[in-house]
Design a protein around this motif. Sequence first.
Motif, PDB file in Angstrom:
ATOM      1  N   TYR A 101       0.820  -1.227   0.000  1.00 20.09           N
ATOM      2  CA  TYR A 101       0.000   0.000   0.000  1.00 20.09           C
ATOM      3  C   TYR A 101       0.848   1.268   0.000  1.00 20.09           C
ATOM      4  CZ  TYR A 101       1.087  -0.345   4.970  1.00 20.09           C
ATOM      5  OH  TYR A 101       1.756  -0.454   6.152  1.00 20.09           O
ATOM      6  N   GLN A 102       2.180   1.154   0.138  1.00 21.81           N
ATOM      7  CA  GLN A 102       2.952   2.397   0.247  1.00 21.81           C
ATOM      8  C   GLN A 102       3.338   2.981  -1.108  1.00 21.81           C
ATOM      9  OE1 GLN A 102       5.986   2.107   3.270  1.00 21.81           O
ATOM     10  NE2 GLN A 102       4.455   1.952   4.867  1.00 21.81           N
ATOM     11  N   THR A 103       4.048   2.194  -1.928  1.00 23.54           N
ATOM     12  CA  THR A 103       4.477   2.683  -3.243  1.00 23.54           C
ATOM     13  C   THR A 103       3.820   1.835  -4.315  1.00 23.54           C
ATOM     14  OG1 THR A 103       6.582   3.357  -2.289  1.00 23.54           O
ATOM     15  CG2 THR A 103       6.534   3.118  -4.680  1.00 23.54           C
ATOM     16  N   LYS A 150      -5.115  -0.143   5.861  1.00 23.50           N
ATOM     17  CA  LYS A 150      -4.000   0.803   5.646  1.00 23.50           C
ATOM     18  C   LYS A 150      -4.328   1.800   4.532  1.00 23.50           C
ATOM     19  CE  LYS A 150      -0.980  -1.002   8.536  1.00 23.50           C
ATOM     20  NZ  LYS A 150      -0.457  -0.311   9.706  1.00 23.50           N
ATOM     21  N   LEU A 151      -4.994   1.308   3.474  1.00 20.61           N
ATOM     22  CA  LEU A 151      -5.323   2.213   2.365  1.00 20.61           C
ATOM     23  C   LEU A 151      -6.427   3.202   2.752  1.00 20.61           C
ATOM     24  CD1 LEU A 151      -5.105   0.110  -0.911  1.00 20.61           C
ATOM     25  CD2 LEU A 151      -3.697   2.052  -0.241  1.00 20.61           C
ATOM     26  N   ARG A 152      -7.359   2.746   3.578  1.00 20.37           N
ATOM     27  CA  ARG A 152      -8.409   3.659   4.074  1.00 20.37           C
ATOM     28  C   ARG A 152      -7.764   4.843   4.785  1.00 20.37           C
ATOM     29  NH1 ARG A 152     -11.931  -0.694   5.516  1.00 20.37           N
ATOM     30  NH2 ARG A 152     -13.635  -0.610   4.024  1.00 20.37           N
ATOM     31  N   GLU A 153      -6.767   4.510   5.606  1.00 17.06           N
ATOM     32  CA  GLU A 153      -6.045   5.536   6.369  1.00 17.06           C
ATOM     33  C   GLU A 153      -5.286   6.455   5.407  1.00 17.06           C
ATOM     34  OE1 GLU A 153      -4.261   3.246   9.662  1.00 17.06           O
ATOM     35  OE2 GLU A 153      -2.687   4.794   9.554  1.00 17.06           O
ATOM     36  N   LYS A 154      -4.541   5.837   4.464  1.00 18.83           N
ATOM     37  CA  LYS A 154      -3.709   6.595   3.519  1.00 18.83           C
ATOM     38  C   LYS A 154      -4.559   7.512   2.628  1.00 18.83           C
ATOM     39  CE  LYS A 154      -0.596   5.806  -0.395  1.00 18.83           C
ATOM     40  NZ  LYS A 154       0.250   4.846  -1.119  1.00 18.83           N
ATOM     41  N   LEU A 155      -5.696   6.993   2.159  1.00 25.87           N
ATOM     42  CA  LEU A 155      -6.526   7.750   1.222  1.00 25.87           C
ATOM     43  C   LEU A 155      -7.595   8.586   1.928  1.00 25.87           C
ATOM     44  CD1 LEU A 155      -7.089   4.858  -1.376  1.00 25.87           C
ATOM     45  CD2 LEU A 155      -5.404   6.694  -1.531  1.00 25.87           C
ATOM     46  N   ASN A 156      -7.568   8.480   3.272  1.00 24.11           N
ATOM     47  CA  ASN A 156      -8.525   9.216   4.087  1.00 24.11           C
ATOM     48  C   ASN A 156      -9.968   8.908   3.682  1.00 24.11           C
ATOM     49  OD1 ASN A 156      -9.125  10.834   6.183  1.00 24.11           O
ATOM     50  ND2 ASN A 156      -8.700  12.785   5.135  1.00 24.11           N
ATOM     51  N   ILE A 157     -10.265   7.609   3.580  1.00 23.95           N
ATOM     52  CA  ILE A 157     -11.617   7.153   3.211  1.00 23.95           C
ATOM     53  C   ILE A 157     -12.205   6.431   4.421  1.00 23.95           C
ATOM     54  CG2 ILE A 157     -12.886   5.498   1.772  1.00 23.95           C
ATOM     55  CD1 ILE A 157     -10.799   6.058  -0.444  1.00 23.95           C
ATOM     56  N   LYS A 158     -13.412   6.837   4.821  1.00 26.85           N
ATOM     57  CA  LYS A 158     -14.048   6.218   6.004  1.00 26.85           C
ATOM     58  C   LYS A 158     -14.612   4.846   5.656  1.00 26.85           C
ATOM     59  CE  LYS A 158     -13.454   9.630   8.927  1.00 26.85           C
ATOM     60  NZ  LYS A 158     -12.114   9.866   8.862  1.00 26.85           N
TER      61      LYS A 158
END
Length: 318
Positions: free
Chosen positions: A175-177, A310-318
């Motif tokens: 999920y990082q790069t 992790k992607l929810r956090e990264k993309l700021n999606i609830k």
Amino acid sequence: MKKILITGALGQIGSELTLLMRKIYGADNVVISDIKKEGPAEVIDGGPFEIIDVTDGKRIFEVVKQYQVDHIVHLAALLSAVGESKPNLCWDVNMGGLYNCLEVCREVGTTMFTPSSIAAFGPSTPPDNTPQDTIQRPTTMYGVTKVAGELLCDYYFQRFGVDSRGVRYPGLISYQTLPGGGTTDYAVHIYYDALKHGRYTSFIAEGTKMDMMYMPDALEAVIQLSEADGSQLIHRNAFNITAMSFAPEQLASEIKKHIPSFTLDYDVDPVRQAIADSWPNSLDDSDARAEWGWNPKYDLTAMTSEMLDKLREKLNIK
Ligand code: NAD
Ligand code: AKB
């Protein structure tokens, strides 16, 4: 390993491996390099960074001498889909870069880790439970460079005693790069699109199984094999390793457990589909398990749950 040089460090694997290796070996002891300067600030600014084009052997030698490097993690390469669109460049970077690193190892006494890939197999390879030692007649330029690279590393070990080690990675999911232009990239993009749009159009067809692995297991393999007792290794370059094998619809079903409204459809890319069809469905990694204790932690269920969190956090999606 006291002083490590990572080539291609701003890519999908290198950007995460850098952070892990700095934690284990100390930030000053991990010199990272890439042909480009664009990447996460945390990776570029957190320790020594040098521009190295791996086709320039003198430059690798210079940096190895300057920092007294004793272990190279050679990651710089072009992946399968990009390799098919630029076969000449793929040969130059993948073979030229590897040859240059091996020459530096030979001259300086440096050890090396460099990954091969499931791409080192081809359509005549037994596709299910693919053995460690089997037919390797790949039909992509990327695959040709990976088989030739495995052989070149074996040659440098047998002829000059260069201690180089490697694994045949399957498709890596993280999920990082974002991935750098491969055939297995769909298995990363699907998570982003599931969260952003609730749907994904796959360029790989239904029913196409490939080996896959979550990034933390892939990074652990670098550390574990690099640190392994060399006297126990029969297959240095390169070990089959895998963590799971699935087709797009199986990944979609797992995502649906978290996002019930998620839908998957297909717009198959003939180039990447032909590559996927030429690769195994599932590898036998029992030699890696026996020779250096390979034992991945993440299966499809555990990976999917963590990727979405992790992607929810990264993309700021609830
Ligand atoms: P990536 O494409 O994400 O990163 C490669 C990096 O190499 C990039 O940052 C790029 O800028 C750099 N690079 C390209 N040309 C260069 C050059 N001439 N000199 C120096 N740097 C250059 O790739 P990755 O996924 O991090 O893969 C790293 C290694 O792992 C490769 O050998 C690849 O074949 C292997 N591998 C990766 C996967 C995967 O799914 N990611 C699977 C199997 C094997
Ligand atoms: C690619 O798809 O090219 C890479 C690989 C499996 O080597 N992810």
